[in-house]
Motif scaffolding. Structure first.
Motif, PDB file in Angstrom:
ATOM      1  N   THR A  45       1.031  -1.531  -0.394  1.00  0.00           N
ATOM      2  CA  THR A  45       0.273  -0.262  -0.316  1.00  0.00           C
ATOM      3  C   THR A  45       1.039   1.471  -0.132  1.00  0.00           C
ATOM      4  N   SER A  46       1.955   1.270   0.983  1.00  0.00           N
ATOM      5  CA  SER A  46       2.140   2.250   0.844  1.00  0.00           C
ATOM      6  C   SER A  46       3.535   2.463  -0.262  1.00  0.00           C
ATOM      7  N   LYS A  47       3.949   1.222  -0.756  1.00  0.00           N
ATOM      8  CA  LYS A  47       4.788   1.348  -2.682  1.00  0.00           C
ATOM      9  C   LYS A  47       3.631   1.594  -3.303  1.00  0.00           C
ATOM     10  N   LEU A  48       2.707   1.476  -3.783  1.00  0.00           N
ATOM     11  CA  LEU A  48       1.772   2.025  -4.737  1.00  0.00           C
ATOM     12  C   LEU A  48       1.715   4.001  -4.229  1.00  0.00           C
ATOM     13  N   SER A  49       1.653   4.163  -2.790  1.00  0.00           N
ATOM     14  CA  SER A  49       1.417   5.110  -2.954  1.00  0.00           C
ATOM     15  C   SER A  49       2.025   6.198  -2.998  1.00  0.00           C
ATOM     16  N   GLN A  50       3.311   5.710  -2.683  1.00  0.00           N
ATOM     17  CA  GLN A  50       4.702   6.498  -3.744  1.00  0.00           C
ATOM     18  C   GLN A  50       4.557   6.098  -4.828  1.00  0.00           C
ATOM     19  N   ILE A  51       3.960   5.373  -5.315  1.00  0.00           N
ATOM     20  CA  ILE A  51       4.567   5.574  -7.140  1.00  0.00           C
ATOM     21  C   ILE A  51       3.610   6.347  -7.373  1.00  0.00           C
ATOM     22  N   HIS A  52       1.931   6.346  -6.976  1.00  0.00           N
ATOM     23  CA  HIS A  52       1.442   7.347  -7.320  1.00  0.00           C
ATOM     24  C   HIS A  52       1.657   8.403  -6.784  1.00  0.00           C
ATOM     25  N   GLU A  53       2.351   9.842  -6.123  1.00  0.00           N
ATOM     26  CA  GLU A  53       2.593  10.458  -5.786  1.00  0.00           C
ATOM     27  C   GLU A  53       3.884  11.552  -6.878  1.00  0.00           C
ATOM     28  N   ALA A  54       4.170   9.965  -7.102  1.00  0.00           N
ATOM     29  CA  ALA A  54       5.778  10.626  -7.480  1.00  0.00           C
ATOM     30  C   ALA A  54       5.400  10.544  -9.442  1.00  0.00           C
ATOM     31  N   ARG A  55       4.258  10.324  -9.837  1.00  0.00           N
ATOM     32  CA  ARG A  55       3.640  10.331 -10.923  1.00  0.00           C
ATOM     33  C   ARG A  55       2.774  11.383 -10.883  1.00  0.00           C
ATOM     34  N   LYS A  56       2.173  11.662 -10.045  1.00  0.00           N
ATOM     35  CA  LYS A  56       1.065  12.985 -10.233  1.00  0.00           C
ATOM     36  C   LYS A  56       1.302  13.995 -10.221  1.00  0.00           C
ATOM     37  N   LYS A  57       3.262  14.132  -9.280  1.00  0.00           N
ATOM     38  CA  LYS A  57       3.656  15.154  -9.347  1.00  0.00           C
ATOM     39  C   LYS A  57       4.023  15.691 -11.091  1.00  0.00           C
ATOM     40  N   GLN A  58       4.286  14.290 -11.844  1.00  0.00           N
ATOM     41  CA  GLN A  58       4.924  14.774 -13.399  1.00  0.00           C
ATOM     42  C   GLN A  58       4.043  14.948 -13.904  1.00  0.00           C
ATOM     43  N   TYR A  59       2.152  14.033 -13.581  1.00  0.00           N
ATOM     44  CA  TYR A  59       1.208  14.343 -14.625  1.00  0.00           C
ATOM     45  C   TYR A  59       0.624  15.592 -14.476  1.00  0.00           C
ATOM     46  N   ASP A  60       0.426  16.807 -12.952  1.00  0.00           N
ATOM     47  CA  ASP A  60       0.417  17.622 -13.003  1.00  0.00           C
ATOM     48  C   ASP A  60       1.479  18.828 -13.593  1.00  0.00           C
ATOM     49  N   GLU A  61       2.165  18.636 -13.853  1.00  0.00           N
ATOM     50  CA  GLU A  61       4.051  19.667 -14.878  1.00  0.00           C
ATOM     51  C   GLU A  61       3.377  19.651 -16.181  1.00  0.00           C
ATOM     52  N   GLU A  62       3.134  18.116 -16.138  1.00  0.00           N
ATOM     53  CA  GLU A  62       2.587  18.086 -17.581  1.00  0.00           C
ATOM     54  C   GLU A  62       1.842  18.887 -18.843  1.00  0.00           C
ATOM     55  N   ALA A  63       1.443  19.272 -19.541  1.00  0.00           N
ATOM     56  CA  ALA A  63       0.636  20.083 -20.100  1.00  0.00           C
ATOM     57  C   ALA A  63      -0.503  19.511 -21.467  1.00  0.00           C
ATOM     58  N   ASP A  64       1.301  18.578 -22.116  1.00  0.00           N
ATOM     59  CA  ASP A  64       0.479  17.548 -22.978  1.00  0.00           C
ATOM     60  C   ASP A  64      -0.480  16.723 -22.547  1.00  0.00           C
ATOM     61  N   PRO A  65      -1.786  16.637 -23.517  1.00  0.00           N
ATOM     62  CA  PRO A  65      -2.837  15.302 -22.873  1.00  0.00           C
ATOM     63  C   PRO A  65      -2.166  13.651 -23.308  1.00  0.00           C
ATOM     64  N   ALA A  66      -1.624  14.275 -24.582  1.00  0.00           N
ATOM     65  CA  ALA A  66      -0.323  12.555 -24.350  1.00  0.00           C
ATOM     66  C   ALA A  66       0.126  12.717 -23.639  1.00  0.00           C
ATOM     67  N   ALA A  67       1.291  13.425 -23.430  1.00  0.00           N
ATOM     68  CA  ALA A  67       1.935  12.567 -22.199  1.00  0.00           C
ATOM     69  C   ALA A  67       1.101  12.671 -21.709  1.00  0.00           C
ATOM     70  N   ARG A  68       0.107  13.248 -20.441  1.00  0.00           N
ATOM     71  CA  ARG A  68      -0.362  12.512 -19.428  1.00  0.00           C
ATOM     72  C   ARG A  68      -1.250  11.220 -19.577  1.00  0.00           C
ATOM     73  N   PHE A  69      -1.119  10.850 -20.509  1.00  0.00           N
ATOM     74  CA  PHE A  69      -1.723   9.697 -20.741  1.00  0.00           C
ATOM     75  C   PHE A  69      -0.250   8.892 -20.818  1.00  0.00           C
ATOM     76  N   ASP A  70       0.692   9.054 -21.152  1.00  0.00           N
ATOM     77  CA  ASP A  70       1.936   7.925 -21.266  1.00  0.00           C
ATOM     78  C   ASP A  70       2.290   8.237 -19.438  1.00  0.00           C
ATOM     79  N   ILE A  71       2.208   9.244 -19.034  1.00  0.00           N
ATOM     80  CA  ILE A  71       2.771   8.757 -17.531  1.00  0.00           C
ATOM     81  C   ILE A  71       1.100   7.801 -16.791  1.00  0.00           C
TER      82      ILE A  71
END
Length: 151
Positions: A45-71
Protein backbone atom coordinates in the motif's frame (compact mmCIF):
# COMPACT_ATOMS: atom_id res chain seq x y z
CA UNK A 1 1.54 -50.50 2.67
CA UNK A 2 0.45 -47.18 4.12
CA UNK A 3 2.86 -44.36 4.78
CA UNK A 4 2.84 -42.46 8.03
CA UNK A 5 2.31 -38.74 7.86
CA UNK A 6 2.85 -35.79 10.09
CA UNK A 7 0.26 -33.18 9.11
CA UNK A 8 0.46 -29.71 10.58
CA UNK A 9 -1.97 -26.91 9.79
CA UNK A 10 -0.36 -23.82 8.29
CA UNK A 11 -3.60 -21.86 8.30
CA UNK A 12 -3.24 -21.10 4.59
CA UNK A 13 -6.51 -20.11 2.93
CA UNK A 14 -6.96 -20.38 -0.81
CA UNK A 15 -9.48 -17.64 -1.57
CA UNK A 16 -10.78 -17.28 -5.13
CA UNK A 17 -10.75 -13.66 -6.28
CA UNK A 18 -14.03 -12.30 -7.62
CA UNK A 19 -14.32 -8.82 -9.08
CA UNK A 20 -17.88 -7.48 -9.37
CA UNK A 21 -19.23 -11.01 -8.93
CA UNK A 22 -17.05 -12.53 -11.66
CA UNK A 23 -14.52 -15.24 -10.92
CA UNK A 24 -11.13 -14.06 -12.16
CA UNK A 25 -9.66 -17.55 -12.12
CA UNK A 26 -7.05 -16.44 -9.59
CA UNK A 27 -6.71 -17.23 -5.91
CA UNK A 28 -4.95 -15.50 -3.08
CA UNK A 29 -3.12 -18.03 -0.91
CA UNK A 30 -2.24 -16.68 2.54
CA UNK A 31 -2.57 -17.23 6.24
CA UNK A 32 -4.99 -14.52 7.38
CA UNK A 33 -3.43 -14.54 10.87
CA UNK A 34 0.12 -13.99 9.56
CA UNK A 35 1.48 -10.61 10.68
CA UNK A 36 4.20 -10.94 8.05
CA UNK A 37 1.59 -11.02 5.30
CA UNK A 38 -0.15 -7.99 6.85
CA UNK A 39 3.21 -6.23 6.84
CA UNK A 40 3.61 -7.09 3.15
CA UNK A 41 0.14 -5.68 2.41
CA UNK A 42 0.89 -2.44 4.25
CA UNK A 43 4.25 -2.24 2.49
CA UNK A 44 2.55 -2.68 -0.86
CA UNK A 45 0.00 0.00 0.00
CA UNK A 46 2.83 2.37 0.88
CA UNK A 47 4.74 1.54 -2.31
CA UNK A 48 1.64 2.15 -4.44
CA UNK A 49 1.13 5.52 -2.75
CA UNK A 50 4.75 6.47 -3.41
CA UNK A 51 4.41 5.51 -7.07
CA UNK A 52 1.20 7.52 -7.35
CA UNK A 53 2.66 10.61 -5.69
CA UNK A 54 5.77 10.56 -7.89
CA UNK A 55 3.73 10.13 -11.08
CA UNK A 56 1.11 12.67 -9.96
CA UNK A 57 3.80 15.32 -9.74
CA UNK A 58 4.94 14.50 -13.29
CA UNK A 59 1.33 14.42 -14.48
CA UNK A 60 0.47 17.80 -12.91
CA UNK A 61 3.54 19.45 -14.47
CA UNK A 62 2.78 18.08 -17.94
CA UNK A 63 0.55 20.17 -20.24
CA UNK A 64 0.43 17.83 -23.24
CA UNK A 65 -2.57 15.45 -22.96
CA UNK A 66 -0.79 12.65 -24.87
CA UNK A 67 2.18 12.86 -22.50
CA UNK A 68 -0.24 12.75 -19.54
CA UNK A 69 -1.70 9.48 -20.86
CA UNK A 70 1.84 8.11 -21.16
CA UNK A 71 2.52 9.05 -17.53
CA UNK A 72 -0.73 7.42 -16.39
CA UNK A 73 0.07 4.25 -18.36
CA UNK A 74 3.59 4.13 -16.88
CA UNK A 75 2.17 4.63 -13.37
CA UNK A 76 -0.24 1.74 -13.85
CA UNK A 77 2.50 -0.53 -15.23
CA UNK A 78 4.76 0.22 -12.27
CA UNK A 79 1.93 -0.43 -9.81
CA UNK A 80 0.99 -3.69 -11.52
CA UNK A 81 4.58 -4.84 -11.24
CA UNK A 82 4.52 -4.11 -7.50
CA UNK A 83 1.22 -6.00 -6.99
CA UNK A 84 2.39 -8.93 -9.13
CA UNK A 85 5.58 -9.15 -7.04
CA UNK A 86 3.39 -10.05 -4.04
CA UNK A 87 0.60 -12.07 -5.67
CA UNK A 88 2.35 -13.69 -8.63
CA UNK A 89 3.11 -13.00 -12.27
CA UNK A 90 0.09 -12.02 -14.29
CA UNK A 91 -2.11 -11.49 -11.23
CA UNK A 92 -3.08 -7.94 -12.23
CA UNK A 93 -3.67 -8.93 -15.86
CA UNK A 94 -6.12 -11.63 -14.73
CA UNK A 95 -7.84 -9.70 -11.94
CA UNK A 96 -7.94 -6.00 -12.77
CA UNK A 97 -9.57 -4.91 -16.04
CA UNK A 98 -9.11 -1.22 -15.25
CA UNK A 99 -6.22 0.92 -14.12
CA UNK A 100 -5.34 0.13 -10.52
CA UNK A 101 -6.04 3.71 -9.43
CA UNK A 102 -9.46 3.84 -11.10
CA UNK A 103 -12.09 4.82 -8.55
CA UNK A 104 -14.82 2.42 -7.48
CA UNK A 105 -17.08 2.86 -4.45
CA UNK A 106 -15.06 5.77 -3.08
CA UNK A 107 -11.63 4.10 -3.19
CA UNK A 108 -9.31 2.93 -5.90
CA UNK A 109 -9.78 -0.55 -7.32
CA UNK A 110 -6.51 -1.75 -5.80
CA UNK A 111 -7.37 -0.24 -2.41
CA UNK A 112 -10.72 -2.07 -2.46
CA UNK A 113 -8.82 -5.31 -3.07
CA UNK A 114 -6.12 -4.75 -0.43
CA UNK A 115 -8.53 -3.56 2.27
CA UNK A 116 -10.81 -6.56 1.61
CA UNK A 117 -7.80 -8.78 2.36
CA UNK A 118 -7.03 -6.83 5.54
CA UNK A 119 -10.67 -7.19 6.63
CA UNK A 120 -10.42 -10.95 6.07
CA UNK A 121 -7.28 -10.99 8.20
CA UNK A 122 -8.89 -9.02 11.02
CA UNK A 123 -11.80 -11.46 11.27
CA UNK A 124 -9.48 -14.46 11.13
CA UNK A 125 -7.13 -13.16 13.82
CA UNK A 126 -10.02 -12.62 16.24
CA UNK A 127 -11.35 -16.13 15.53
CA UNK A 128 -7.93 -17.77 15.79
CA UNK A 129 -7.06 -16.09 19.09
CA UNK A 130 -10.18 -17.55 20.67
CA UNK A 131 -9.35 -21.02 19.33
CA UNK A 132 -5.72 -20.68 20.44
CA UNK A 133 -6.61 -20.02 24.06
CA UNK A 134 -8.91 -23.06 24.14
CA UNK A 135 -6.33 -25.36 22.52
CA UNK A 136 -3.46 -24.21 24.75
CA UNK A 137 -5.57 -24.81 27.85
CA UNK A 138 -6.41 -28.29 26.59
CA UNK A 139 -2.72 -29.16 26.11
CA UNK A 140 -1.51 -27.57 29.34
CA UNK A 141 -4.21 -29.46 31.26
CA UNK A 142 -3.34 -32.69 29.46
CA UNK A 143 0.40 -32.48 30.02
CA UNK A 144 0.42 -30.89 33.48
CA UNK A 145 0.13 -34.37 34.98
CA UNK A 146 3.60 -35.12 33.57
CA UNK A 147 5.15 -32.05 35.24
CA UNK A 148 7.00 -34.19 37.77
CA UNK A 149 9.11 -35.62 34.90
CA UNK A 150 10.26 -32.18 33.69
CA UNK A 151 12.07 -30.88 36.74
Amino acid sequence: MSQERFDVSSGIKHLPVFIDGTDTGRTVDFNPADNGFAESLYGLTSKLSQIHEARKKQYDEEADPAARFDISRAEDAEMREAVDSLFGDGFCRDVFKTRLFALADGMTVVENFLFALLDEMDESITENLAKRDTRIKKYTDKYSKYKKYHN
